[in-house]
Motif scaffolding. Sequence first.
Motif, PDB file in Angstrom:
ATOM      1  N   SER A 255     -11.618  -8.474  46.968  1.00 31.73           N
ATOM      2  CA  SER A 255     -12.484  -7.543  46.804  1.00 31.73           C
ATOM      3  C   SER A 255     -13.334  -7.660  45.587  1.00 31.73           C
ATOM      4  N   GLY A 256     -13.104  -8.614  44.877  1.00 34.59           N
ATOM      5  CA  GLY A 256     -13.677  -8.823  43.709  1.00 34.59           C
ATOM      6  C   GLY A 256     -15.053  -9.602  43.907  1.00 34.59           C
ATOM      7  N   ASP A 257     -16.220  -9.293  43.485  1.00 34.63           N
ATOM      8  CA  ASP A 257     -17.333  -9.969  43.786  1.00 34.63           C
ATOM      9  C   ASP A 257     -17.683 -10.965  42.646  1.00 34.63           C
ATOM     10  N   PRO A 258     -18.365 -11.975  42.784  1.00 35.70           N
ATOM     11  CA  PRO A 258     -18.575 -13.181  41.778  1.00 35.70           C
ATOM     12  C   PRO A 258     -19.439 -12.976  40.501  1.00 35.70           C
ATOM     13  N   TYR A 259     -19.453 -13.779  39.634  1.00 32.43           N
ATOM     14  CA  TYR A 259     -20.627 -13.478  38.584  1.00 32.43           C
ATOM     15  C   TYR A 259     -20.732 -12.239  37.866  1.00 32.43           C
ATOM     16  N   GLN A 260     -19.333 -11.787  37.479  1.00 32.56           N
ATOM     17  CA  GLN A 260     -19.228 -10.788  36.513  1.00 32.56           C
ATOM     18  C   GLN A 260     -19.536 -11.220  34.961  1.00 32.56           C
ATOM     19  N   ILE A 261     -20.725 -10.625  34.403  1.00 31.96           N
ATOM     20  CA  ILE A 261     -21.087 -11.277  33.178  1.00 31.96           C
ATOM     21  C   ILE A 261     -20.809 -10.504  31.862  1.00 31.96           C
ATOM     22  N   ASP A 262     -20.358 -10.955  31.179  1.00 33.17           N
ATOM     23  CA  ASP A 262     -19.954 -10.109  29.653  1.00 33.17           C
ATOM     24  C   ASP A 262     -20.839 -10.730  28.485  1.00 33.17           C
ATOM     25  N   TRP A 263     -22.081 -10.216  28.067  1.00 33.49           N
ATOM     26  CA  TRP A 263     -22.944 -10.674  27.096  1.00 33.49           C
ATOM     27  C   TRP A 263     -22.276 -10.516  25.917  1.00 33.49           C
ATOM     28  N   ASN A 264     -21.105  -9.994  25.535  1.00 37.52           N
ATOM     29  CA  ASN A 264     -20.460 -10.018  24.181  1.00 37.52           C
ATOM     30  C   ASN A 264     -21.486  -9.732  23.152  1.00 37.52           C
ATOM     31  N   GLY A 265     -22.329  -8.530  23.637  1.00 40.57           N
ATOM     32  CA  GLY A 265     -23.218  -7.673  22.357  1.00 40.57           C
ATOM     33  C   GLY A 265     -24.846  -8.491  22.377  1.00 40.57           C
ATOM     34  N   LYS A 266     -24.759  -9.710  23.049  1.00 38.71           N
ATOM     35  CA  LYS A 266     -26.004 -10.406  23.244  1.00 38.71           C
ATOM     36  C   LYS A 266     -26.965  -9.869  24.063  1.00 38.71           C
ATOM     37  N   GLU A 267     -28.427  -9.814  23.565  1.00 34.85           N
ATOM     38  CA  GLU A 267     -29.659  -9.534  24.521  1.00 34.85           C
ATOM     39  C   GLU A 267     -29.925 -10.680  25.515  1.00 34.85           C
ATOM     40  N   LYS A 268     -29.963 -11.891  24.902  1.00 32.66           N
ATOM     41  CA  LYS A 268     -30.064 -12.928  25.619  1.00 32.66           C
ATOM     42  C   LYS A 268     -29.283 -14.241  24.937  1.00 32.66           C
ATOM     43  N   THR A 269     -29.380 -15.379  25.586  1.00 33.70           N
ATOM     44  CA  THR A 269     -28.676 -16.499  24.903  1.00 33.70           C
ATOM     45  C   THR A 269     -29.597 -17.532  25.136  1.00 33.70           C
ATOM     46  N   GLU A 270     -29.570 -18.532  24.136  1.00 32.30           N
ATOM     47  CA  GLU A 270     -30.171 -19.811  23.903  1.00 32.30           C
ATOM     48  C   GLU A 270     -29.208 -20.826  23.600  1.00 32.30           C
ATOM     49  N   ILE A 271     -29.175 -21.808  24.471  1.00 29.42           N
ATOM     50  CA  ILE A 271     -28.274 -22.803  24.374  1.00 29.42           C
ATOM     51  C   ILE A 271     -29.214 -24.211  24.379  1.00 29.42           C
ATOM     52  N   PRO A 272     -28.851 -24.821  23.260  1.00 34.63           N
ATOM     53  CA  PRO A 272     -29.730 -26.212  22.857  1.00 34.63           C
ATOM     54  C   PRO A 272     -29.042 -27.170  23.965  1.00 34.63           C
ATOM     55  N   PHE A 273     -30.047 -28.139  24.478  1.00 37.18           N
ATOM     56  CA  PHE A 273     -29.561 -29.144  25.175  1.00 37.18           C
ATOM     57  C   PHE A 273     -29.044 -30.200  24.102  1.00 37.18           C
ATOM     58  N   THR A 274     -27.708 -30.717  24.585  1.00 40.68           N
ATOM     59  CA  THR A 274     -27.065 -31.895  23.839  1.00 40.68           C
ATOM     60  C   THR A 274     -28.054 -33.152  24.139  1.00 40.68           C
ATOM     61  N   ILE A 275     -28.561 -33.156  24.985  1.00 43.13           N
ATOM     62  CA  ILE A 275     -29.753 -34.263  25.226  1.00 43.13           C
ATOM     63  C   ILE A 275     -30.502 -33.663  26.298  1.00 43.13           C
ATOM     64  N   THR A 276     -31.961 -34.160  26.335  1.00 45.09           N
ATOM     65  CA  THR A 276     -32.840 -33.880  27.340  1.00 45.09           C
ATOM     66  C   THR A 276     -32.981 -35.123  28.617  1.00 45.09           C
ATOM     67  N   ASP A 277     -32.756 -36.118  28.118  1.00 48.91           N
ATOM     68  CA  ASP A 277     -33.124 -37.321  28.863  1.00 48.91           C
ATOM     69  C   ASP A 277     -31.808 -38.050  28.960  1.00 48.91           C
ATOM     70  N   PRO A 278     -31.516 -38.595  29.930  1.00 50.91           N
ATOM     71  CA  PRO A 278     -32.159 -38.704  31.300  1.00 50.91           C
ATOM     72  C   PRO A 278     -32.038 -37.314  32.148  1.00 50.91           C
ATOM     73  N   LEU A 279     -31.125 -36.496  31.733  1.00 46.49           N
ATOM     74  CA  LEU A 279     -31.019 -35.175  32.237  1.00 46.49           C
ATOM     75  C   LEU A 279     -30.764 -34.146  31.215  1.00 46.49           C
ATOM     76  N   PRO A 280     -31.205 -32.805  31.322  1.00 46.88           N
ATOM     77  CA  PRO A 280     -30.455 -31.729  30.074  1.00 46.88           C
ATOM     78  C   PRO A 280     -29.147 -31.753  30.406  1.00 46.88           C
ATOM     79  N   ILE A 281     -28.275 -31.702  29.422  1.00 45.32           N
ATOM     80  CA  ILE A 281     -26.857 -31.314  29.388  1.00 45.32           C
ATOM     81  C   ILE A 281     -26.641 -30.424  28.325  1.00 45.32           C
TER      82      ILE A 281
END
Length: 494
Positions: A195-221
């Motif tokens: 009965s539990g639907d997926p992707y239940q998000i807790d923003w922990n007080g944030k309005e949005k989040t910005e996550i720096p790439f560890t690397i961009t090439d050859p692919l973003p991580i």
Amino acid sequence: MNKQLTTKIMSALLCTGFLVSTLTACQAADSSSQQVSAKESEAEKTTLSSETLTAAENEHTREYYQKQLETAEQQYNRDTENEAYALQYAQALFSLGSFDQAQEIIAPLMNNKQPLPEASYLSAQIHYLNGNYDTAEELYNGLLEEHSDSFGQKATVGLQMVYYQTNQYSKAQELSMEDDDSTKPLLDMMQAFDSGDPYQIDWNGKEKTEIPFTITDPLPIIPIEVNGVKMNALIDTGGDNLVIDQKKTAELGIDTIAQDTGSFAGGNTADIGFGKAESLSMGGIDIHNIPVMIGPFDGFTDAFPDVDNIHAIIGTNVLQQFIPTMDYTTGQLVLRPRNEVGQSQLKEEQKTEEIAEKIPFTLASTHYMFAKGSINGYDGLNMFVDSGLAAEDDAGMILPEETMDLTDIPMPELEDAVGGGMGGSDYQEASFDVDSYGLGNLQLKNGRGFYFTGDTLDMYDDTGFITDALISHNYLKQYKWTIDFDAMDMTFSI
């Protein structure tokens, strides 16, 4: 010179195996040729035979369906009141990716008091592709209630996909499929959520989040945590949801709920599992109840020698929970809430940006994003937008041989494949020059493309329409790329 494909495709790679015929419109055409023709009393109104409607083996090409379109259009123009001709014309348009035109042709049929089930099914498919999930659900339910004998299974699969895209896993509890049905593993995974639907998000007080790439090439991580375990993850719109290295599942406590076989680059296959993670944390937000795919990551060490602990992939359906921006210009993933607040944030941010292009897209099967593009001036091509492939010589797209012929690109000399990823290296590959290519009017000049043997870009059985090209990281990384899954458009800023 050796051309190394540093990371293999992750799209038809991961999901073609279990989603065969999920949205395959050619099945509707077959039944239309049988049921509609029974209603015609005059010989001259007999429909096209099923042989003209269903492609022969290895005939899922633009040339093939263009010929189908020409024949169907001629018959339709001779008798626009003939429902069979209208259906066949619309089906040919659909196979070529002309979805809006197809919907226009069948619109008069849908206005009938009792529309033909074939018309309802094709209309439901188009609404699904365009993200009109409420309308698609209504049409699929109507087919299930009124035409269960002929369209029950197709409608059930359609409803399953609607519930998958809208996180209504609880509704999937009511669906049933035969054990040998190709979509059964996906349904088993969805039903395991109870009965539990997926992707239940807790923003922990944030309005949005910005996550720096560890690397961009050859692919973003980016760094993430799965069930409290830290690891690195690729960002790959060619992947479905959260994909986990099968060697990490025991440590993470992820059980395999269902299993199937996935197809990879060069035609190689591997066992793919389905499960559920309790938590995914990234950028200071927490997501609970996450659908998971489980696969082999053996080649990733070679593909990313400067980054260790890569055991996950963030796919389209994770990004779909947000208004995401892949900001290659600053090297970060931006996630906004997928609601009015997030839309307001995006609107304010874009006031200060130079928007290069806004491009509509469709979402096929579980996660295949398609947009129209051009190659060497040839317009209207169906391009699968897969951020998870990169080649070392800046090739930004993959073409099948048919598209190379269509756009006057000679076949380069092929060499044995090397490199890492999930697809192995049992195929041949080569890169080539291209005068121009890109999505919409956002064309790159004097670029590079890639070709490899196998039929990975033949995704017709999953989508119901042809794939002309795959466009990926080395094209996308030129921009700040925002995906709006409500408006169904992509914005590219520079």
